[in-house]
Each structure stands twice: as structure tokens, then as C-alpha cells.
Write a protein that holds these residues in place. Structure first.
Motif, PDB file in Angstrom:
ATOM      1  N   UNK A 202     -17.052  -4.266   0.211  1.00 51.35           N
ATOM      2  CA  UNK A 202     -17.681  -4.462   1.933  1.00 51.35           C
ATOM      3  C   UNK A 202     -17.153  -2.626   1.776  1.00 51.35           C
ATOM      4  N   UNK A 203     -17.616  -2.506   2.834  1.00 50.84           N
ATOM      5  CA  UNK A 203     -17.102  -1.763   3.423  1.00 50.84           C
ATOM      6  C   UNK A 203     -17.455  -0.896   5.143  1.00 50.84           C
ATOM      7  N   UNK A 204     -17.126  -0.196   5.743  1.00 48.09           N
ATOM      8  CA  UNK A 204     -17.338  -0.342   6.501  1.00 48.09           C
ATOM      9  C   UNK A 204     -18.683   0.729   7.512  1.00 48.09           C
ATOM     10  N   UNK A 205     -19.686   0.354   8.216  1.00 49.51           N
ATOM     11  CA  UNK A 205     -20.981   1.170   9.008  1.00 49.51           C
ATOM     12  C   UNK A 205     -21.474   0.414  10.398  1.00 49.51           C
ATOM     13  N   UNK A 206     -21.867   1.229  10.870  1.00 44.85           N
ATOM     14  CA  UNK A 206     -22.167   0.283  12.065  1.00 44.85           C
ATOM     15  C   UNK A 206     -23.520   0.879  11.886  1.00 44.85           C
ATOM     16  N   UNK A 207     -24.552   0.575  12.799  1.00 49.30           N
ATOM     17  CA  UNK A 207     -26.095   0.055  13.483  1.00 49.30           C
ATOM     18  C   UNK A 207     -25.940  -0.139  14.852  1.00 49.30           C
ATOM     19  N   UNK A 208     -26.622   0.866  15.679  1.00 52.08           N
ATOM     20  CA  UNK A 208     -26.935   0.709  16.755  1.00 52.08           C
ATOM     21  C   UNK A 208     -28.298   0.076  17.222  1.00 52.08           C
ATOM     22  N   UNK A 209     -27.522  -1.259  18.343  1.00 52.34           N
ATOM     23  CA  UNK A 209     -28.680  -2.313  17.939  1.00 52.34           C
ATOM     24  C   UNK A 209     -29.086  -2.532  19.661  1.00 52.34           C
ATOM     25  N   UNK A 210     -30.411  -2.040  19.882  1.00 49.07           N
ATOM     26  CA  UNK A 210     -31.064  -1.908  21.712  1.00 49.07           C
ATOM     27  C   UNK A 210     -31.596  -3.099  21.745  1.00 49.07           C
ATOM     28  N   UNK A 211     -31.127  -3.738  22.670  1.00 46.72           N
ATOM     29  CA  UNK A 211     -31.629  -4.958  23.398  1.00 46.72           C
ATOM     30  C   UNK A 211     -33.331  -4.612  23.787  1.00 46.72           C
ATOM     31  N   UNK A 212     -34.505  -5.734  23.634  1.00 42.77           N
ATOM     32  CA  UNK A 212     -35.383  -5.334  23.987  1.00 42.77           C
ATOM     33  C   UNK A 212     -35.960  -4.938  24.803  1.00 42.77           C
ATOM     34  N   UNK A 213     -34.840  -5.922  25.718  1.00 40.80           N
ATOM     35  CA  UNK A 213     -35.754  -5.717  27.288  1.00 40.80           C
ATOM     36  C   UNK A 213     -35.437  -4.371  28.154  1.00 40.80           C
ATOM     37  N   UNK A 214     -35.161  -4.022  27.245  1.00 42.83           N
ATOM     38  CA  UNK A 214     -35.168  -1.981  27.628  1.00 42.83           C
ATOM     39  C   UNK A 214     -36.031  -1.160  27.391  1.00 42.83           C
ATOM     40  N   UNK A 215     -36.772  -1.526  26.514  1.00 48.37           N
ATOM     41  CA  UNK A 215     -37.956  -1.297  26.100  1.00 48.37           C
ATOM     42  C   UNK A 215     -38.894  -1.378  26.496  1.00 48.37           C
ATOM     43  N   UNK A 216     -39.676  -0.687  26.325  1.00 43.42           N
ATOM     44  CA  UNK A 216     -41.236  -0.400  26.967  1.00 43.42           C
ATOM     45  C   UNK A 216     -42.385   0.448  26.493  1.00 43.42           C
ATOM     46  N   UNK A 217     -43.568  -0.228  26.941  1.00 44.27           N
ATOM     47  CA  UNK A 217     -44.893  -0.205  26.333  1.00 44.27           C
ATOM     48  C   UNK A 217     -45.205   1.260  26.139  1.00 44.27           C
ATOM     49  N   UNK A 218     -45.399   1.760  24.893  1.00 43.87           N
ATOM     50  CA  UNK A 218     -45.412   3.463  24.621  1.00 43.87           C
ATOM     51  C   UNK A 218     -44.522   4.309  24.174  1.00 43.87           C
TER      52      UNK A 218
END
Length: 588
Positions: A202-218
Motif C-alpha cells: 500500500x501507499x497513499x495517493x489521491x485522484x481528483x474526482x469531478x462529479x459529472x453534474x458540473x460537466x458541460x457539453x464541449x
């Protein structure tokens, strides 16, 4: 004195292979993402279980069957993870991966005959391949209900296929097998598989998750996938493709359509949105290729990662808390497509009976919509109604100009909306046009694939102008690499500044195999016909629109690829030339 041993870290994207028993034919392989490095959790897509379904196991028989999958000792799982360079690890908060400059790459290579000597002494995998193989076990198989609801509404299995039927079948058993496989693939679309790696450090890492409700076409997207899954990872492991979000559907945008390239085996791959040169984990690929009504659809379908994580069983949700969530919507940024989206011409859906196409509002005060003549060819049989964006109201229209039957070019029609200016949503009184040039970055905007019943915004796909054909220095046809689908005829071809370049007419189709090619498509250059349309905008005299009909055999032959335009045959919501090896498929 003790030395610090460097801890091996891995890129998030990986390859997962599941084998049922000892039979090679029962091996399934696709992509996955290292979702929790402190435990060794890998998230993959349910399509990896397709080979197991052929052995009689089913997902539609309740919780008992899921436990049969999880506890089945005949299932052997392997995960290939690529070691991560220090540069990647330092950018775990979201910066894009970087590559050395060409100068650095060249100077770091041995010179003279030393190059061939070095290559001769390469040790297999230790010098070439930086991936590690882990055995793994299935921890859980779970369903994302929000995504399943969106799929059932948008992609019913009665009209969508995930198995290519274009190859000739030897007998009826092959067709039955295809039906079974297609049903299995549909049943797996909303399922996801959580695996745990064995002998994991094991090791520590972080990935930034972006909720799709904030997404926009384009918005720009990036997919890190391995084409063909576990086949030759030495060559294909973690390949990148770029595109844009073409459309969004479902609760909180849980279904993401993208024009980024993805190849079979790429299911389970992470989809990132790119904002200000930073990457945010936004989705998981669930379908790389699909067909509707025998037309190949050039969209990659993904499920929002936040909805997947929210669907995890309670006792498996620890990985959610290791992610940063709540990334704000994009503001477009400098030179981003989103910065110019409000300036794009307003593209409307035109409904004629059971068929539909697209159109572009070109005059705010006049409420005029420019479209293809073949889109409104049945205007004498059915009313032509318009739908603007996700507004579910249908607006009556008056047909101003059409050519029917379609004997000559150009394939253009004009209708007037019976609504107020405030409903149009236009930023300018008259659309701005520009001249197309080869290599120009362009976007195709239209209601391809999805009709009025889906109540979606128009889809947007990206590409470049691959060719502009001229007659006597006058542009008469524009070819692009954008993905264009049935229903997009009459839609807008625009540049990055939102200027109208063309009216989309068709994509292409190989008549011998029936295969369609969404990325080879044709549009009418607006700059060529704009003087005629502009005159009508000023005078209101519809007689001047007759000049849009050009009686020229060479031009007709060009647009029909050798056949006259009168040989077009209408079927469902597209028009095809039937007697050619390669045919133009009208996209309305």
C-alpha cells in the motif's frame, strides 16, 4: 546505515483479465482503474464478465448469482499495472502528464553504432516494459441504478447493438449467438466490478474526482485506455486519446457521450475532463463501439465516476473518502471551446412525421432556420415542427424554400419559426459566417442519433477540415473528420469562434459491407450560398432563393459520387445511394 528503498507506485489506469477455467476462449479482458492504493482496490467494468456469461452464468437472477461470480473458484483474475515515473506521482493532484522535449529525447539517446548495440542487449520486460502483473480476486459486482435508468431511456436494447453484425454469418446459429451476446453486453453495461490485488504494497495517493453534474457539453476529455485489453500490452498499454464531451444525459449527467477515440477492450478505462491544463477523473468507459439501426455510432459512452462510487456497497466505500470531490464547473478558459459555445449558432431539431433532422437559426428577427432540403422533403405530408435545445415544446414552422424532389444541388431548405425572438436564445441578430480552410479545427453541431423524445441538447463533435472542393475557385463541398450521425443533417459546422462554416449534409457508407463512416462527412459551404440567403434576409423575396438550385452535372455527380441526386432512396430517417460501392448516407 540503512537505505530508503524506493516504493513502487503505479499509474491509475490498468488492464484486468478474468479467465473462466483453463479454456483460453473463456478469457475476458478490459481496462480498469486503481481506485484505492491504500488497500489495492481496482475498479473495472462489467463487460469483463461477458466470457463468463457464455458459460451459463447470469446477472439477472438476483443476489445469489452475483455471489456465484464472486465466490467462483474457477475465475482467475490478473491485473497489469504500469509503474509510474516520479513526474507522474508528483502530479497526482491533477496536472496533465508531461513528456520530455524532442531536444531532451534526442540528446539522451546513444549515438553512432552504440544504438544498435544497446538494442541488442535489451532484457525482456525489465528494460522495455514497466508493468507488473498482480493476481486478484473479485470483491464485489454491483450495479449503478442511475446509469441503468439513463441507458434504458436513451439506448433500449431493441434498437442498439454492442456486437458487430456486419460480418457474414455462416449459419443461423451465428446470428442466434450474436443476439445472445448483444443481450449479455446490454445487461452488463450498468454493472461494475471491484477487485482486490494480492501481494499489494500500500501507499497513499489521491485522484481528483469531478462529479459529472458540473460537466458541460464541449469540455475537453482524455481517455487512458488499452486497446484490445490484455492483447499485447507491451504495445498498447495505457494509450491516450482526446476529444470533447458531445452530450450528457440522465440524473446529474450520469451518462457521458464523448467523441474521444476508444477501441474494444477500452471498457473500464478512466475518462478525465481537462480544465486549465489539469485532469479530473470524471467517468469510466462502458462502451467503446455501438451500432443503432445498422449505423456505427462514433460515440464513446461513459458512466459518471461519482455515481459509480455512490453505488458501492457501504462496507466498500472507504475509497470514496480518499478522493477530493466538488470540483467547480469550467469557466471555459482561454481558447476553450466552452468560452465560445454561447456564440455558436442556435441549432434546432426539425421533426417531420416520424423522421427528424437539424437546422440552424440564421436570422433572429426573421426567425429563419437554414436546413437541408431532404430533411423537410415530406413537408407536404406532415407538419414541420421545431424543438430548441432541451425545451420539450414543439414550435410550428412555415416552409419558405425546399427542392423536392431533389434533382440538383444545393440540398438546402429554409423554414420560419412561429415563435418570439426571446425563445431563440441567439446572441446576434444574424449568424456570422466564415470561409472554410483545410486543417481548420471545427465542430459539428446537430441532433444526430437522438430524436425529440429524448429531450437532449444538440450533440457536438470535434475534428478538422480534411478537404475543401472547389469549382472555379468557388468552394462547393467541405469534408471533415467530425463524427456525424443520422439526424445531424441540416446542423451547423462551426469553427472555434462559433462562426458558421457549413450546413451538414451527410456521412459516408460502404454499400458492400453496410459499414458507415461517421468521420467522413460532407457539408455545404455557407460562404458560397450566403449572398443569396443574405439577399432574402434583406428583401424577403423568396424567388431569389431559387438561385440556390444549381443545375450543373459535374456538381450533381460530385455530391452523388457518380449517381444523379434523383437516385437517393429514403429509408427511415436517412437517405442513401444504393448502387455504389461507397455511398453517401444522408444524416437526417
Amino acid at each position: 546505515m540503512a537505505t530508503n528503498k524506493r516504493k513502487t507506485m503505479f499509474k491509475p489506469a490498468c488492464v484486468v483479465t478474468i479467465t473462466h477455467g483453463d479454456i483460453h476462449a473463456n478469457k475476458g479482458s478490459c481496462c480498469g482503474i486503481l481506485i484505492d492504493t491504500s488497500i489495492g482496490y481496482v475498479l473495472s467494468h462489467g463487460s469483463i464478465l461477458a466470457s463468463c456469461l457464455l458459460k451459463g452464468l447470469r446477472l439477472n437472477q438476483g443476489e445469489h448469482t452475483l455471489n456465484t461470480f464472486i465466490n467462483n473458484k474457477n475465475l482467475m483474475c490478473e491485473v497489469l499495472a504500469e509503474e509510474s515515473p516520479d513526474l507522474w506521482n508528483s502530479n497526482q493532484t491533477g496536472n496533465l502528464h508531461e513528456t520530455p522535449s524532442i531536444e531532451t529525447a534526442v540528446t539522451s539517446v546513444s549515438t553512432d553504432n552504440q544504438i544498435s548495440k544497446d538494442l541488442q542487449h535489451i532484457k525482456w520486460r525489465s528494460d522495455v516494459h514497466s508493468f507488473v502483473s498482480f493476481s486478484a480476486s473479485i470483491v464485489d459486482i454491483f450495479k449503478c441504478s442511475a446509469f441503468q435508468s439513463a441507458l434504458e431511456r436513451l439506448m433500449p436494447d431493441s434498437s442498439w447493438e454492442l456486437v458487430d453484425r456486419k460480418g457474414e454469418k455462416q449459419n443461423s446459429d451465428d446470428a442466434v449467438l450474436d443476439d445472445t451476446q448483444n443481450q449479455d453486453m446490454h445487461s452488463l453495461l450498468s454493472y461494475f466490478v471491484l477487485l482486490k490485488l494480492h501481494n499489494w504494497t500500500p501507499y497513499k495517493s489521491k485522484e481528483v474526482v469531478r462529479p459529472a453534474e458540473y460537466c458541460q457539453i464541449g469540455e475537453q476529455v482524455e481517455i487512458c485506455s488499452t486497446p484490445f485489453g490484455g492483447f499485447k500490452p507491451e504495445a498498447f498499454l495505457n494509450s491516450y486519446s482526446h476529444g470533447i464531451i458531445s452530450n450528457l444525459a440522465g440524473r446529474d449527467n450520469c451518462l457521458i457521450l464523448s467523441d474521444a477515440r476508444c477501441i474494444p477492450g477500452g471498457e473500464g478505462a478512466p475518462l478525465y475532463t481537462i480544465i486549465h491544463s489539469k485532469r479530473y477523473l470524471t467517468g469510466i468507459v462502458v462502451a467503446s463501439l455501438c451500432w443503432k439501426n445498422d449505423e456505427w455510432i462514433g460515440f464513446c459512452i461513459s458512466c459518471a465516476i461519482d455515481k459509480i462510487l455512490d453505488s458501492l456497497p457501504t462496507d466498500k466505500m472507504s475509497c470514496i473518502h480518499r478522493y477530493i470531490r466538488g470540483v467547480p464547473p469550467s469557466d471555459g478558459g482561454e481558447r476553450s471551446l466552452l468560452g465560445y459555445m454561447p456564440l455558436f449558432p442556435v441549432t434546432v431539431l426539425l421533426q417531420v412525421g416520424k423522421t427528424w433532422g437539424s437546422g440552424v437559426i440564421i436570422g433572429k428577427k426573421e426567425r429563419l432556420v437554414l436546413t437541408c432540403s431532404h430533411v423537410i422533403k415530406d413537408a407536404n405530408l406532415f407538419p414541420v415542427e421545431a424543438k430548441i435545445g432541451s425545451d420539450d415544446r414543439l414550435i410550428k414552422t412555415e416552409v419558405i424554400h425546399r427542392q423536392h424532389p431533389l434533382h440538383h444541388q444545393f440540398d438546402l431548405g429554409l423554414v420560419r419559426l412561429s415563435c418570439g425572438e426571446q425563445q431563440l436564445g441567439m446572441q446576434k441578430d444574424v449568424v456570422e459566417c466564415a470561409k472554410p480552410t483545410v486543417g481548420m479545427k471545427v465542430f459539428a453541431v446537430g441532433y444526430g442519433v437522438f430524436g425529440a423524445e429524448h429531450n437532449l441538447a444538440p450533440s457536438v463533435t470535434s475534428g478538422v477540415i480534411s478537404k475543401v472542393l472547389h469549382f472555379k475557385h468557388i468552394p462547393v463541398m467541405v469534408q471533415t473528420t467530425c463524427a456525424v450521425h443520422p439526424g445531424a443533417s441540416g446542423g451547423a459546422l462551426v469553427d472555434g469562434l462559433g462562426r458558421l462554416l457549413g450546413i451538414i449534409v451527410c456521412n459516408t457508407r460502404d454499400n458492400s459491407s453496410g459499414a458507415s463512416f461517421p468521420h467522413i462527412n460532407m457539408s455545404i459551404p455557407v460562404c458560397t450560398v450566403w449572398p443569396i440567403i443574405s439577399k432574402f434576409l434583406v428583401t424577403g423575396d423568396s424567388e431569389c432563393l431559387q438561385a440556390l438550385i444549381v443545375k450543373n452535372k459535374l456538381l450533381d455527380s460530385l455530391w452523388s459520387l457518380g449517381e444523379t441526386a434523383a437516385s437517393f432512396h429514403s429509408k427511415h430517417y436517412d437517405m442513401k445511394i444504393l448502387k455504389l460501392q461507397v455511398v453517401i448516407s444522408r444524416s437526417s
